[in-house]
Scaffold this active site. Structure first.
Site, PDB file in Angstrom:
ATOM      1  NE  ARG A   1      -3.381  12.106   3.632  1.00  0.00           N
ATOM      2  CZ  ARG A   1      -3.046  11.537   4.778  1.00  0.00           C
ATOM      3  NH1 ARG A   1      -2.725  12.270   5.820  1.00  0.00           N
ATOM      4  NH2 ARG A   1      -3.006  10.216   4.878  1.00  0.00           N
TER       5      ARG A   1
ATOM      6  CB  CYS B   1     -20.040  26.672   6.885  1.00  0.00           C
ATOM      7  SG  CYS B   1     -19.848  28.386   7.283  1.00  0.00           S
TER       8      CYS B   1
ATOM      9  NE  ARG C   1       1.383   8.495   1.778  1.00  0.00           N
ATOM     10  CZ  ARG C   1       0.084   8.746   1.876  1.00  0.00           C
ATOM     11  NH1 ARG C   1      -0.407   9.234   2.995  1.00  0.00           N
ATOM     12  NH2 ARG C   1      -0.726   8.497   0.883  1.00  0.00           N
TER      13      ARG C   1
ATOM     14  CE1 TYR D   1      -1.018  12.013  -2.797  1.00  0.00           C
ATOM     15  CE2 TYR D   1       0.327  11.301  -0.941  1.00  0.00           C
ATOM     16  CZ  TYR D   1      -0.030  11.201  -2.272  1.00  0.00           C
ATOM     17  OH  TYR D   1       0.606  10.288  -3.074  1.00  0.00           O
TER      18      TYR D   1
ATOM     19  CD  GLU E   1       5.019   4.395  -9.684  1.00  0.00           C
ATOM     20  OE1 GLU E   1       3.975   4.055  -9.105  1.00  0.00           O
ATOM     21  OE2 GLU E   1       5.067   4.577 -10.893  1.00  0.00           O
ATOM     22  N   PRO E   2       7.738   6.549  -4.525  1.00  0.00           N
ATOM     23  CG  PRO E   2       9.711   7.071  -3.382  1.00  0.00           C
ATOM     24  CD  PRO E   2       9.195   6.382  -4.614  1.00  0.00           C
TER      25      PRO E   2
HETATM   26  C1  LIG Z   1      -0.460   7.654  -5.252  1.00  0.00           C
HETATM   27  C2  LIG Z   1       0.463   6.836  -6.014  1.00  0.00           C
HETATM   28  C3  LIG Z   1       1.806   6.763  -5.630  1.00  0.00           C
HETATM   29  C4  LIG Z   1       2.361   7.471  -4.420  1.00  0.00           C
HETATM   30  O1  LIG Z   1       1.767   7.071  -3.215  1.00  0.00           O
HETATM   31  P1  LIG Z   1       2.426   7.524  -1.832  1.00  0.00           P
HETATM   32  O2  LIG Z   1       1.534   6.959  -0.795  1.00  0.00           O
HETATM   33  O3  LIG Z   1       2.446   9.010  -1.803  1.00  0.00           O
HETATM   34  O4  LIG Z   1       3.811   6.976  -1.816  1.00  0.00           O
HETATM   35  C5  LIG Z   1       2.663   6.026  -6.419  1.00  0.00           C
HETATM   36  N1  LIG Z   1       2.229   5.380  -7.529  1.00  0.00           N
HETATM   37  C6  LIG Z   1       0.936   5.427  -7.923  1.00  0.00           C
HETATM   38  C7  LIG Z   1       0.534   4.716  -9.151  1.00  0.00           C
HETATM   39  C8  LIG Z   1       0.015   6.145  -7.186  1.00  0.00           C
HETATM   40  O5  LIG Z   1      -1.260   6.176  -7.577  1.00  0.00           O
END
Ligand SMILES: *Cc1c(COP(=O)(O)O)cnc(C)c1O
Length: 469
Positions: A366, A397, A329, A427, A326-327
């Site tokens: 961030r 501020c 970023r 993000y 699940e990428p």
């Molecule tokens: C945040 C998150 C991701 C993605 O994280 P990245 O650092 O953007 O790749 C994937 N799976 C789950 C469950 C998350 O909470």
């Protein structure tokens, strides 16, 4: 560290805080391809940054600043690369799920759909955007530790493909809602494997003190699996899910996670006689925010994840489950930049120069939140001026309102110049706020010399419309 021994060399020793920024790059105008979007270049005539074939000066003139700019070609290429790394797979069950929380708009959901990605959502809002874009519901996975009854209901009615269950209450709730509809919800159990990964290191612990998932060590994960199996008529358990952290640079953390998750798969087969068909290893794959970062490419990562899982399963004579990742970023981060205009420049003798831009912590939290590092460049022109140690700050501020903590900029940077911050596609807009009643910047997509507004800039009318007096 003594000042004279500063890694930046004696020339800068008296202007650098110990342990701070490294030596200035050989060429301040250069754009490291590891950090900047694939179509980023310098216009030969004007020296300005171009993206998707468009000069940022014209872009800023037409659309204003600050603005997020997404290189659509880069975004799509990254999606294609992650999918290609898996080789063969069913179009209805893609092995790569884009984490929508990194940035999601209707257009981006359509890019994800067209490229063949799955999509992770973790709120009703993200689900609404995906469905409004026509994203195929069966390719959506619904995450979150506290999904509401309304959210679960809407997701069930839409035909969302996977629910990642995160608590015993949620299992009961989802089973009931599915039963009420005569539906069967496909479920993954989120397992807390006791691995915490941050950037270059990971920590393996026996027990995890965090809100997500069912603890493996404490036996709660096995109990959750039993509970899901009890609702066979309304819940179908398809696999386990594990997400160990973010901005991870090597597979050691995934190795430990896979080892523990596969151990549970084996225990499930032992107890229930079922070999679950799926294992989701989550996201968190790192990207280069600066030239110091060295992420592995998708093909190397996927090959090693597959090898790790296959080896672990071999040990238990288990069939190898289908692996998903699940990428967020790693797909949406590097294609995006933020364009700012410089308003003031304040040299602090013997320290550094504060360069103030027209955005800040409201469009990029961030740096303040995670001490994140970014790369920044003068974007409206090139410069042959000496490097100056700069801190790019916003207009809020708050003294912690820092966009880029330490960077080298040409010493002649001044009001009216445009700065670009790289790798802000993930993000930043998705975590943007209205602090100080800032108007959240637009998201523009650039492709083949044309720009498109994906999300328009907020206006004072938007602010006033919410305020009922
Ligand atoms: C945040 C998150 C991701 C993605 O994280 P990245 O650092 O953007 O790749 C994937 N799976 C789950 C469950 C998350 O909470």
């Amino acid at each position: 560290m003594s000042r004279a021994a500063h890694p930046a060399g004696p020339r800068y020793a008296d202007v650098l805080p110990a342990g701070g920024v490294g030596a200035p790059p050989a060429d301040l105008n250069a754009l490291d391809p590891k950090v900047w979007p694939i179509t980023a270049a310098r216009d030969e005539e004007t020296g300005q940054l171009t993206l998707g074939g468009l000069g940022v000066r014209e872009l800023a003139r037409r659309q204003g600043t600050p603005a997020y700019v997404l290189d659509e070609a880069d975004w799509r290429r990254r999606a294609q690369t992650w999918l290609a790394a898996f080789g063969d797979y069913s179009r209805d069950e893609p092995p790569v799920h884009y984490a929508g929380k990194s940035f999601l708009s209707k257009a981006v959901a359509r890019w994800a759909a067209e490229e063949g990605l799955g999509l992770d959502v973790c709120s009703g809002g993200e689900l609404a955007i995906a469905l409004a874009a026509g994203f195929p519901a069966h390719r959506i996975t619904f995450h979150g530790n506290n999904k509401t009854v309304e959210e679960l209901t809407r997701a069930l009615d839409a035909g969302v493909g996977r629910f990642v269950v995160d608590s015993q209450q949620e299992i009961e709730r989802l089973a009931q809602l599915a039963a009420d509809r005569g539906a069967v919800a496909r479920v993954m159990v989120r397992v807390t494997v006791g691995v915490e990964a941050h950037t270059h290191e990971f920590i393996a612990t026996a027990h995890e003190d965090q809100k997500f998932g069912f603890s493996l060590a404490g036996g709660e994960a096995a109990e959750a699996v039993r509970r899901v199996f009890k609702h066979r008529g309304s819940l179908e358990l398809v696999g386990l899910h594990s997400h160990i952290g973010s901005q991870i640079f090597d597979t050691a953390g995934f190795e430990t996670a896979a080892h523990r998750a596969v151990g549970l798969l084996a225990a499930i087969r032992e107890e229930h006689g079922v070999a679950l068909p799926e294992l989701d290893l989550g996201g968190g794959l790192g990207i280069a925010y600066t030239s110091e970062d060295d992420p592995e490419d998708a093909f190397t990562i996927v090959a090693s994840l597959k090898a790790i899982v296959a080896r672990e399963c071999f040990g238990y004579s288990l069939p190898t489950p289908r692996i998903t990742v699940e990428p967020g970023r790693a797909i949406s981060g590097p294609p995006g930049i933020t364009l700012y205009e410089v308003g003031t420049v304040k040299p602090l003798e013997g320290l550094r120069t504060y360069v103030s831009v027209d955005g800040g912590m409201s469009d990029n939290i961030r740096t303040a939140l995670y001490d994140a590092e970014y790369t920044c460049a003068l974007a409206s022109r090139t410069s042959e001026a000496e490097p100056m140690l700069a801190r790019v700050v916003g207009k809020h501020c708050e003294s912690g309102d820092i966009v880029v903590k330490d960077t080298w900029l040409p010493a002649d940077v001044g009001p009216g110049d445009l700065l670009a911050v790289a790798a802000t596609g993930a993000y930043c807009r998705s975590m943007a706020s209205n602090y100080n009643h800032a108007l959240r910047p637009p998201v523009l997509a650039v492709l083949d010399g044309a720009e498109r507004v994906l999300v328009r800039r907020e206006t004072e009318e938007d602010l006033l419309a919410l305020d009922l007096g």
